[in-house]
Design an enzyme around this catalytic site. Structure first.
Site, PDB file in Angstrom:
ATOM      1  CG  ASP A   8      -9.647  -5.438  -1.190  1.00  0.00           C
ATOM      2  OD1 ASP A   8     -10.210  -6.212  -0.386  1.00  0.00           O
ATOM      3  OD2 ASP A   8      -9.779  -4.179  -1.315  1.00  0.00           O
TER       4      ASP A   8
ATOM      5  CD  GLU B 274       4.060  -0.274  -1.848  1.00  0.00           C
ATOM      6  OE1 GLU B 274       3.745  -0.652  -3.007  1.00  0.00           O
ATOM      7  OE2 GLU B 274       3.420  -0.672  -0.773  1.00  0.00           O
TER       8      GLU B 274
ATOM      9  CG  ASP C 208      -1.698  -1.167   5.026  1.00  0.00           C
ATOM     10  OD1 ASP C 208      -2.703  -1.559   4.661  1.00  0.00           O
ATOM     11  OD2 ASP C 208      -1.165  -0.131   5.067  1.00  0.00           O
TER      12      ASP C 208
END
Length: 282
Positions: free
Chosen positions: A159, A106, A156
């Site tokens: 956009d 992440e 995940d």
């Protein structure tokens, strides 16, 4: 602040959420982050003005992105998640007993920290699971440099604007290919096809040269406005995508996993796409 949160994803069309209370708002190192209590979707998290997840409907998205490839694979021991800082996808992946390790990459530590604090049911303790290894960094750097191999890789991301833009590029997909074990599966969020048709067609063009089987499946997530949410799918073989219902049902029943949206029949049906989307893929 206005009592309404107006999403800014589309120039000529938007949706609004009634704000009951702003729980957190800040400009992180990478993006603007807000978490608020809404009037009808529970707590909501948005990045750079775009809705990422809500308490009310997150289960649809996370179950379909996690369980569809994992049950199709059938014995995924090592899983890589790119993005997913809210923790919902990690939560669902860790429900699979055969999964031995999950690496999550992440880019923004603040997203993880604030979602653990203000959206605790998303991760539901997943970040403390000993099978989970959390790395803070850019997903494209990780897949370009890592020496580990994975059975399933899940993207995940936001956009394809801001920090998430590189996660829709050919170099990223090339990195995914090099990190997958033989017959490994890649799945990724790919936008709302009716509103963002170019995302699907561009992803198809970039994945097709790298994988023998490239496809898309779909689910209707209410807070991702404008129609069905599409998920990209890529694998060395079409066998995992063409499993029979009885095989998927046996795997699902044996897992003991309880879902609110995903089931084996829906799994198979999700790959049936509307004709406008089929036509856009050529």
């Amino acid at each position: 602040m206005s009592e309404w949160f107006d999403e800014t994803l589309h120039d000529a069309y938007h949706q609004g959420f009634k704000i009951r209370e702003v729980l957190f708002e800040s400009k992180t190192e990478h993006q603007h982050l807000i978490i608020f209590e809404s009037g009808s979707f529970g707590r909501v998290m948005a990045l750079d003005g775009i809705i990422q997840t809500t308490e009310r409907d997150e289960f649809i998205y996370h179950e379909m992105l996690a369980h569809t490839p994992l049950f199709a694979h059938g014995n995924a021991k090592n899983v890589l998640i790119i993005g997913g800082g809210d923790g919902g996808l990690l939560r669902e992946v860790l429900k699979h007993p055969e999964v031995e390790s999950v690496v999550q990459v992440e880019i923004d530590q603040a997203v993880i920290d604030m979602c653990v604090e203000y959206l605790p049911n998303h991760s539901a303790g997943a970040y403390s699971n000993p099978r989970a290894e959390i790395m803070i960094g850019d997903g494209i750097d990780y897949v370009s440099q890592c020496e580990r191999k994975f059975d399933v890789i899940l993207s995940d991301s936001t956009d394809p604007i801001g920090p998430g833009e590189v996660l829709f590029t050919s170099p990223f997909y090339q990195g995914i290919q090099r990190c997958l074990n033989p017959n490994g599966i890649f799945a990724a969020q790919n936008g709302v096809a009716f509103m963002q048709p170019e995302e699907v067609s561009t992803t198809h063009k970039r994945l097709s040269p790298l994988f023998a089987d490239t496809a898309f499946y779909a689910a209707a997530v209410p807070s991702y406005v404008g129609g069905i949410m599409t998920f990209a799918w890529a694998c060395d073989s079409s066998a995992a995508r063409e499993l029979k219902l009885d095989v998927l049902t046996e795997r699902f029943n044996n897992s003991g996993i309880k879902t609110r949206y995903y089931n084996p029949a829906l799994h198979l049906g999700a790959f049936a796409l509307p004709q406008y989307l089929v036509d856009s893929l050529g």
